[in-house]
Scaffold this active site. Sequence first.
Site, PDB file in Angstrom:
ATOM      1  N   CYS A  13       0.820  -1.215   0.000  1.00 62.81           N
ATOM      2  CA  CYS A  13       0.000   0.000   0.000  1.00 62.81           C
ATOM      3  C   CYS A  13       0.855   1.268   0.000  1.00 62.81           C
ATOM      4  O   CYS A  13       1.689   1.452   0.881  1.00 62.81           O
ATOM      5  CB  CYS A  13      -0.937   0.005   1.201  1.00 62.81           C
ATOM      6  SG  CYS A  13      -2.238  -1.208   0.993  1.00 62.81           S
TER       7      CYS A  13
ATOM      8  N   THR B 239      -1.306  -1.268  -5.528  1.00 61.59           N
ATOM      9  CA  THR B 239      -1.692  -0.039  -6.235  1.00 61.59           C
ATOM     10  C   THR B 239      -0.501   0.888  -6.484  1.00 61.59           C
ATOM     11  O   THR B 239       0.530   0.786  -5.824  1.00 61.59           O
ATOM     12  CB  THR B 239      -2.755   0.726  -5.445  1.00 61.59           C
ATOM     13  OG1 THR B 239      -2.240   0.964  -4.134  1.00 61.59           O
ATOM     14  CG2 THR B 239      -4.050  -0.047  -5.368  1.00 61.59           C
TER      15      THR B 239
END
Lengths: 444, 443
Positions: A134, A200
């Site tokens: 993350c 991500t």
Amino acid sequence: MPNLNIDFAGIKSPNPFWLASAPPTNSGYQIMKAFDAGWGGAVWKTLGVPVINVSSRYGSVNYGGARMAGFSNIELITDRPLADNLREMEEVKKYFPDHAVIASLMVETKEEWIQIIKDVENAGADGIELNFGCPHGMCERGMGSAVGQEPAVLQTIVEWVMEVANIPVITKLTPNISHIVDPGLAAARGGTNAISLINTIKSIVGIDLDTYAPYPVVDGKGTNGGYCGPAVKPIALEMVKELTQHPEIKNIPVSGIGGIETWRDAVEFILLGAESVQVCTAVMHYGFGIVREMKAGLEQFMIDKGYETIYDFKGKALPNVTDWKHLNLKHKVVASIDNDKCIGCDLCYIACDDGAHQAIRIPEGNGNRIPEIIDENCVGCNLCSLVCPVEECITMEQRDDGTQHVSWDEKTKANAIPTTFDDDRAGGKGHFVPTVEDALKHRK
Amino acid sequence: MSEYKRPTSEIEFEQNFTQKKPLMNATEAHFESSKCLFCYDAPCITACPTGIDIPLFIKQINSGNMTGSAKTIYESNWLGNACGTICPTGELCEGACVFNHQDLPPIQIGRLQNFATSDAIKKDKILFTPGSSNGRKVAVIGSGGAGIACACELRTMGYEVDIYEAKSKPSGLTLHGIAAYKITNQEVEEEINFLEKQMGLNFICNHPIERKTQLEQLETEYDAIFLGVGIGATAQIGLPGEDKINVVGAVEFIEELRMKHHQLAVPNRVVVIGGGNTAMDAASQSARMGAESVVLAYRRSKEDMGAYGFEYKLAISAGVESVFNAQPIEIVGNGKATGVQFIRTQEVNGRLENIQGSEFIVDAEMVIKATGQAKQKHFLELIDGLELDKRKKIVVNDQSFQCTNPKYFAGGDAVNGGAEVVNAAYEGKMAAQGIEKWLNENE
């Protein structure tokens, strides 16, 4: 009927479609619904240290009439008590013993890692995924991508985990790094059972033009988010391939993540060596039911191609993904327009004339707007066929006879690297360059 | 048999006259605008008489620049809002959309145009300001599409413009002559108010110009005069019984209906004579007003009709019956028309001939003549040196729209013989530029 079962580093799943660790796997309620809808596995929303989330968490990139072509979030790991999550995990396994439940974890110290691994093993998890990815919030506290970006740290934590874990361990990598092989190798050397990627991408999806703050806006301010959705698939595919082609990593199972929305996306990941795929944005957009399209499409693909299991075509595209230097410089394609299909939008003309190689003209006096390829100027770049809105109207036709093969690598080895600009396809040599008068003819 | 009940209230009138092209909502506009391909040298632009940069204004809607979109439209067409609604877009921009070639519905350009301009009108966006005064004055006679376009264009260049209008309200046929299911009075008036406010248009209403002395005075006071006078009332066709009280002209019928709505009494049996778009409008509207039988009679064949196919279909779908090859020979009845006597026709060697002994009568409680307008011949003949062609249209230069009397410029129906508002908007604008050029050259 093809068999979609996989045995992913010891994690058994009725099909390769897993939910990625994300909001759709925030609770037992959601995961049970998902399994009933057809998903084969789910990576539980990351369990770890206590957090507090902000209100206003997601942003998106819309394109034309399409929503969420790209998607960004600043949500942290689970904000629900660990005990609740563990209880629900146990419950899910009771109802769905044959589905894959994987616990995503993110903690800091060795003691915390040891404790939480025990907890999820006791709850019946089939596997563990280490969240080293993350790029927002948690990394500011030294976790998530802060780990994924430091291969040495990553390897140390994987080693801690492997010492104690009794169930398969998947290491999830961040793409926010210049060379994905480095953390990939660190995970391999730490002994991980599998790798998943990509997490991500660090991103700002847009700026509010009235408040001058990035989306999603939290009380007048914003921060970078983690970017995902259909727009990131190409980056994910490339990173998967970097690992599945690497001699030291290629035998480690890979779970592909990034922009998967249709069966076609899933097949592409599998062709590049992934064994399972993980999906989040498509579910956040369309709900769990989207898996119907994915499963049906994958099955049909396998029937059409005569494959019985996923393993029959896993990695099948890898031999064809090579370095530029090995590409055949003698290969030649030229665009061809189907006049019967052409609707005369002339986007190919202007794209080629303004954006590429001046190889299309619109003949005057034909009474229609059908453009014409200027063969000698066409370098076979594909642009016209990409902008054409009509199905199968512009196709690229092979013009070489397929007998000749010369690559840059071969030229290098033969000591035949050109020292002058002598590319036959280049403007000014192989084809004409329009004049100054041509450039300025529309000047007012 | 008509499908419409007789409207007895404004609400029922609105139900019968639902807008053909209703205003889009924002979601519809977003999706529709996202479909536009942004064609190179787009055919829709070429097909638009005013040459609006259509792909640009659509892209602007999609990217959230609504004001810019409206500005793009108005830069080419001063009646952008009205034209978006009433233009025969299927024959123009939408008919040229490349999607038609793959059997896809064309982009709804008209409704998108209406959407963008309605937004600017509703929010009272200032898109243009008058140019600084250049000391020149122009009189515009007639406040229809041509006159308004000419006046707006002149204002941007710093002209002082007075617009003389015989009726009590500006807008000409845009307000008075368009079928009520195509545009509402409110829409027309809002666009005019919007333009009036930002361009400083000076309408002088209830002020007909019809005498030689008035013209002479205008010639003295103004540097140039623009004629946007249209083609006037429905012409006499020399039919016996034509003067009966329940025989009306289509233009007059449409105007009365636009002003009175459900309060206009339309009897049960209506005969409309003619084969043009105005005949279709008159017939459609009679049916929508609840007439039990509306018969559209045209002296030639269906294929020879001047009306657009979609207009004819619209009339038929409203319950209108059609009779072709029927030449009216007399309007029968004692004082009041009770019917129209026709005789069958046929084409022989390219000539229309009556078939002897084929007379028949269609009963009617109202006869609407949609057989053409009278042209403003008597008025135009008051102007020295103003040449008219055989069909009594004003002869102009096709670029400058200057008349044979150089002080006069003209546009709209008086020049083109009766076309769309969009043609008037183009001609008025071109005439303004013609005036500027002429005055500059003769300074």
